[in-house]
Design a protein around this motif. Structure first.
Motif, PDB file in Angstrom:
ATOM      1  N   ASP A  21      49.136 -12.654  38.007  1.00  0.00           N
ATOM      2  CA  ASP A  21      48.968 -13.040  36.626  1.00  0.00           C
ATOM      3  C   ASP A  21      48.292 -14.415  36.736  1.00  0.00           C
ATOM      4  OD1 ASP A  21      49.285 -12.916  33.872  1.00  0.00           O
ATOM      5  OD2 ASP A  21      50.802 -14.418  34.022  1.00  0.00           O
ATOM      6  N   GLU A  22      48.536 -15.350  37.605  1.00  0.00           N
ATOM      7  CA  GLU A  22      47.930 -16.616  37.686  1.00  0.00           C
ATOM      8  C   GLU A  22      46.454 -16.531  38.432  1.00  0.00           C
ATOM      9  OE1 GLU A  22      50.572 -19.035  39.854  1.00  0.00           O
ATOM     10  OE2 GLU A  22      51.968 -19.426  38.096  1.00  0.00           O
ATOM     11  N   SER A  23      46.189 -15.220  39.001  1.00  0.00           N
ATOM     12  CA  SER A  23      44.968 -14.889  39.639  1.00  0.00           C
ATOM     13  C   SER A  23      43.802 -14.726  38.414  1.00  0.00           C
ATOM     14  CB  SER A  23      45.018 -13.985  40.471  1.00  0.00           C
ATOM     15  OG  SER A  23      45.029 -12.603  39.963  1.00  0.00           O
ATOM     16  N   LYS A  24      44.315 -14.372  37.379  1.00  0.00           N
ATOM     17  CA  LYS A  24      43.528 -13.813  36.158  1.00  0.00           C
ATOM     18  C   LYS A  24      42.506 -13.021  36.405  1.00  0.00           C
ATOM     19  CE  LYS A  24      44.320 -18.694  34.182  1.00  0.00           C
ATOM     20  NZ  LYS A  24      43.576 -19.910  33.709  1.00  0.00           N
ATOM     21  N   LEU A  25      42.597 -11.996  37.737  1.00  0.00           N
ATOM     22  CA  LEU A  25      41.813 -11.356  38.065  1.00  0.00           C
ATOM     23  C   LEU A  25      41.871  -9.997  37.165  1.00  0.00           C
ATOM     24  CD1 LEU A  25      42.404 -11.083  42.149  1.00  0.00           C
ATOM     25  CD2 LEU A  25      40.094 -11.617  40.620  1.00  0.00           C
ATOM     26  N   GLY A  26      43.018  -9.675  36.680  1.00  0.00           N
ATOM     27  CA  GLY A  26      43.081  -8.280  35.985  1.00  0.00           C
ATOM     28  C   GLY A  26      43.211  -7.232  37.022  1.00  0.00           C
ATOM     29  N   VAL A  27      43.204  -5.823  36.775  1.00  0.00           N
ATOM     30  CA  VAL A  27      43.117  -4.836  37.696  1.00  0.00           C
ATOM     31  C   VAL A  27      41.781  -4.457  37.859  1.00  0.00           C
ATOM     32  CG1 VAL A  27      45.446  -3.733  36.889  1.00  0.00           C
ATOM     33  CG2 VAL A  27      43.234  -3.116  35.858  1.00  0.00           C
ATOM     34  N   LYS A  28      40.661  -4.664  36.968  1.00  0.00           N
ATOM     35  CA  LYS A  28      39.572  -4.676  37.298  1.00  0.00           C
ATOM     36  C   LYS A  28      39.072  -5.486  38.606  1.00  0.00           C
ATOM     37  CE  LYS A  28      35.032  -3.856  36.344  1.00  0.00           C
ATOM     38  NZ  LYS A  28      34.167  -4.637  37.321  1.00  0.00           N
ATOM     39  N   GLY A  29      39.519  -6.790  38.597  1.00  0.00           N
ATOM     40  CA  GLY A  29      39.301  -7.850  39.749  1.00  0.00           C
ATOM     41  C   GLY A  29      39.947  -7.406  40.924  1.00  0.00           C
ATOM     42  N   LEU A  30      41.281  -6.525  41.054  1.00  0.00           N
ATOM     43  CA  LEU A  30      41.874  -5.957  42.046  1.00  0.00           C
ATOM     44  C   LEU A  30      41.011  -4.991  42.743  1.00  0.00           C
ATOM     45  CD1 LEU A  30      45.664  -5.505  41.157  1.00  0.00           C
ATOM     46  CD2 LEU A  30      44.468  -7.516  42.532  1.00  0.00           C
ATOM     47  N   LEU A  31      40.376  -4.223  41.739  1.00  0.00           N
ATOM     48  CA  LEU A  31      39.593  -2.943  42.185  1.00  0.00           C
ATOM     49  C   LEU A  31      38.323  -3.485  43.090  1.00  0.00           C
ATOM     50  CD1 LEU A  31      39.524   0.174  42.092  1.00  0.00           C
ATOM     51  CD2 LEU A  31      37.916   0.030  40.175  1.00  0.00           C
ATOM     52  N   SER A  33      37.900  -6.237  44.426  1.00  0.00           N
ATOM     53  CA  SER A  33      38.239  -7.125  45.505  1.00  0.00           C
ATOM     54  C   SER A  33      38.241  -5.988  46.917  1.00  0.00           C
ATOM     55  CB  SER A  33      39.455  -7.587  45.691  1.00  0.00           C
ATOM     56  OG  SER A  33      40.594  -6.803  45.657  1.00  0.00           O
ATOM     57  N   GLY A  34      37.964  -4.772  46.718  1.00  0.00           N
ATOM     58  CA  GLY A  34      38.078  -3.680  47.443  1.00  0.00           C
ATOM     59  C   GLY A  34      39.397  -3.154  48.037  1.00  0.00           C
ATOM     60  N   ILE A  35      40.565  -3.282  47.164  1.00  0.00           N
ATOM     61  CA  ILE A  35      41.600  -2.917  47.659  1.00  0.00           C
ATOM     62  C   ILE A  35      41.615  -1.075  47.576  1.00  0.00           C
ATOM     63  CG2 ILE A  35      42.922  -4.512  46.648  1.00  0.00           C
ATOM     64  CD1 ILE A  35      43.784  -2.563  44.296  1.00  0.00           C
ATOM     65  N   THR A  36      42.234  -0.387  48.262  1.00  0.00           N
ATOM     66  CA  THR A  36      42.579   1.090  48.478  1.00  0.00           C
ATOM     67  C   THR A  36      43.792   1.525  48.141  1.00  0.00           C
ATOM     68  OG1 THR A  36      42.877   0.754  50.885  1.00  0.00           O
ATOM     69  CG2 THR A  36      40.576   1.385  50.022  1.00  0.00           C
ATOM     70  N   THR A  37      44.868   0.484  48.085  1.00  0.00           N
ATOM     71  CA  THR A  37      46.360   0.961  47.654  1.00  0.00           C
ATOM     72  C   THR A  37      46.615  -0.166  46.708  1.00  0.00           C
ATOM     73  OG1 THR A  37      47.284  -0.342  49.376  1.00  0.00           O
ATOM     74  CG2 THR A  37      46.783   1.785  49.922  1.00  0.00           C
ATOM     75  N   ILE A  38      47.562   0.437  45.699  1.00  0.00           N
ATOM     76  CA  ILE A  38      47.704  -0.494  44.672  1.00  0.00           C
ATOM     77  C   ILE A  38      48.988  -1.551  44.717  1.00  0.00           C
ATOM     78  CG2 ILE A  38      46.894   0.933  42.713  1.00  0.00           C
ATOM     79  CD1 ILE A  38      49.998   1.843  42.131  1.00  0.00           C
ATOM     80  N   PRO A  39      49.147  -2.909  44.437  1.00  0.00           N
ATOM     81  CA  PRO A  39      50.232  -3.763  44.666  1.00  0.00           C
ATOM     82  C   PRO A  39      51.482  -3.040  44.051  1.00  0.00           C
ATOM     83  CG  PRO A  39      48.534  -4.850  43.735  1.00  0.00           C
ATOM     84  CD  PRO A  39      47.956  -3.400  43.758  1.00  0.00           C
ATOM     85  N   ARG A  40      52.775  -3.225  45.012  1.00  0.00           N
ATOM     86  CA  ARG A  40      53.987  -2.596  44.706  1.00  0.00           C
ATOM     87  C   ARG A  40      54.323  -2.759  43.382  1.00  0.00           C
ATOM     88  NH1 ARG A  40      59.463  -3.356  48.148  1.00  0.00           N
ATOM     89  NH2 ARG A  40      60.806  -2.039  46.944  1.00  0.00           N
ATOM     90  N   PHE A  41      53.964  -3.755  42.593  1.00  0.00           N
ATOM     91  CA  PHE A  41      54.843  -3.793  41.374  1.00  0.00           C
ATOM     92  C   PHE A  41      54.046  -3.034  40.335  1.00  0.00           C
ATOM     93  CE2 PHE A  41      51.890  -7.362  41.898  1.00  0.00           C
ATOM     94  CZ  PHE A  41      50.886  -7.214  40.582  1.00  0.00           C
ATOM     95  N   PHE A  42      53.097  -2.089  40.669  1.00  0.00           N
ATOM     96  CA  PHE A  42      52.389  -1.303  39.781  1.00  0.00           C
ATOM     97  C   PHE A  42      53.031   0.205  40.031  1.00  0.00           C
ATOM     98  CE2 PHE A  42      49.097  -4.473  39.874  1.00  0.00           C
ATOM     99  CZ  PHE A  42      48.590  -4.292  38.351  1.00  0.00           C
ATOM    100  N   LYS A 224      39.000   2.693  37.532  1.00  0.00           N
ATOM    101  CA  LYS A 224      39.403   3.750  38.437  1.00  0.00           C
ATOM    102  C   LYS A 224      40.622   3.200  39.184  1.00  0.00           C
ATOM    103  CE  LYS A 224      38.466   6.388  42.435  1.00  0.00           C
ATOM    104  NZ  LYS A 224      37.294   7.063  43.461  1.00  0.00           N
ATOM    105  N   CYS A 225      41.755   4.069  39.498  1.00  0.00           N
ATOM    106  CA  CYS A 225      43.107   3.735  40.103  1.00  0.00           C
ATOM    107  C   CYS A 225      42.775   4.188  41.410  1.00  0.00           C
ATOM    108  CB  CYS A 225      44.183   4.242  39.376  1.00  0.00           C
ATOM    109  SG  CYS A 225      45.762   3.594  40.026  1.00  0.00           S
ATOM    110  N   PRO A 226      43.106   3.426  42.565  1.00  0.00           N
ATOM    111  CA  PRO A 226      43.072   4.185  43.820  1.00  0.00           C
ATOM    112  C   PRO A 226      44.236   5.083  44.304  1.00  0.00           C
ATOM    113  CG  PRO A 226      42.927   1.753  43.936  1.00  0.00           C
ATOM    114  CD  PRO A 226      43.159   2.083  42.622  1.00  0.00           C
ATOM    115  N   GLN A 227      45.316   4.931  43.273  1.00  0.00           N
ATOM    116  CA  GLN A 227      46.476   5.722  43.562  1.00  0.00           C
ATOM    117  C   GLN A 227      47.121   6.269  42.327  1.00  0.00           C
ATOM    118  OE1 GLN A 227      48.712   2.835  46.226  1.00  0.00           O
ATOM    119  NE2 GLN A 227      48.761   4.627  47.697  1.00  0.00           N
TER     120      GLN A 227
END
Length: 363
Positions: A21-31, A33-42, A224-227
């Motif tokens: 939340d404090e990163s203010k990235l949103g899920v678009k920002g996570l994607l 960043s190059g992630i290939t797996t979603i954080p556990r709280f999702f 797009k969601c990696p998982q």
């Protein structure tokens, strides 16, 4: 289905959610960043994930599409009947020939997509949990209350009773949002008149109750969601207000629960999706039904974008309950009266999928 291995003792969910939340990235920002797996709280619990499997028989044409082109002709009574039947059985329907120009639909959708695809540092200026100044960019309104987060980001803009200050609305979509507000206000008036006539009450009854004055627009972005088999785009829920008007793009993913099954709301070019909210279910004394709906996580490279406007009463301290005209000895009131302030406070204290709101006010 993908598997997840984590050590419960090492995982601090509250901390992980707070960091996101404090990163203010949103899920678009996570994607991005190059992630290939979603954080556990999702990751949603097994009982939710089990329901994501496609039904044995898909029924994409089940949700009615209603043509409003004859609304001011002798065909009006037929349209009223179609809307009444859709609102009492599905709680969902689509409308075509609603009068919103195709250019406005396209411009508004492109502007909301454009907002979400700006650099994080621009969007971060609007990132906040509250909508105090009328505008907020957020990921998951129920992030801290839900059992699991959903894979979407949202721009919220207050449209009424008083629209957010012009300068507060992001420049990339400012003029489009203001134009959208004018068009959807007109659509809302036409729809509520038709729905009132379907109930057998005066066509202006909902408008007299200020049911069109409280408006919030949300522009959802589902990258797009990696998982996609481990989470959802929007958890199943019913909308709390009177009426919701939605423009969805061609990507798809919206589903409605009908007869125990999840049914696709197939995108229809140029159409608007309409759904009954909990408050209208209560006001109509359950003549109309609010339906559970959800959005699947997006498995495609192309993002899904949708724009919803929620109509609520403007007078938050008035009492709301079943219309007296709809109560009789044969059909007594199903709900007690309450203020909108109390109703909305309870909604935002629970997670989206919690169905206790209407039940709380049952007699």
């Amino acid at each position: 289905m993908a598997t997840v291995t984590t050590n419960d003792e090492e995982y601090d969910r509250v901390k992980a959610v707070k960091q996101f939340d404090e990163s203010k990235l949103g899920v678009k920002g996570l994607l991005d960043s190059g992630i290939t797996t979603i954080p556990r709280f999702f990751i949603h619990p097994p009982e939710v994930l089990a329901q994501l499997k496609p039904a044995p028989v898909t029924r994409p044409d089940l949700i009615p599409t209603i043509d409003l082109s004859g609304v001011d002709s002798p065909n009006r009574s037929l349209i009223v009947d179609q809307i009444r039947r859709a609102s009492s059985s599905f709680g969902f329907f689509q409308i075509i020939n609603h009068g919103v120009p195709l250019g406005v639909l396209d411009r508004t959708m492109a502007s909301i997509k454009g907002f979400h695809e700006q650099p994080t540092e621009i969007k971060a200026r609007y990132y906040r949990r509250g909508i105090g100044n009328g505008v907020s960019f957020i990921s998951n309104v129920d992030l801290y209350n839900s059992k699991a987060a959903s894979w979407r980001d949202t721009l919220q803009v207050r449209l009424g009773p008083k629209i957010a200050d012009y300068d507060q609305i992001p420049e990339i979509c400012r003029d489009e949002v203001i134009e959208w507000d004018q068009e959807i206000k007109r659509v809302g008036e036409v729809l509520t008149e038709l729905m009132c006539e379907g109930l057998g009450v005066g066509s202006g009854r909902l408008k007299e109750m200020t049911c069109l004055e409280g408006k919030v627009m949300v522009g959802h972005y589902y990258p797009k969601c990696p998982q996609p088999d481990l989470t959802v785009g929007l958890a199943y829920h019913t909308d709390p207000g009177v009426l919701t008007v939605v423009q969805q793009d061609h990507v798809g993913g919206l589903q409605v629960k009908y007869d125990g099954e999840w049914v696709d709301v197939k995108p229809v070019p140029g159409a608007l999706v309409i759904n009954v909210g909990d408050l209208l279910q209560i006001i109509s004394n359950e003549e109309y039904k609010s339906a559970e709906h959800r959005v699947l996580a997006n498995p495609f490279d192309e993002p899904r974008v949708s724009i919803a406007v929620f109509f609520n009463p403007g007078n938050r301290d008035d009492l709301y309950g079943p219309l007296p005209e709809l109560i009789s000895s044969e059909k007594p009131a199903i709900y007690r009266q309450f203020t909108l302030t109390d109703f909305m406070t309870r909604f935002f204290k629970k997670e989206l999928g919690d169905k206790s709101l209407t039940n709380y006010y049952k007699l």
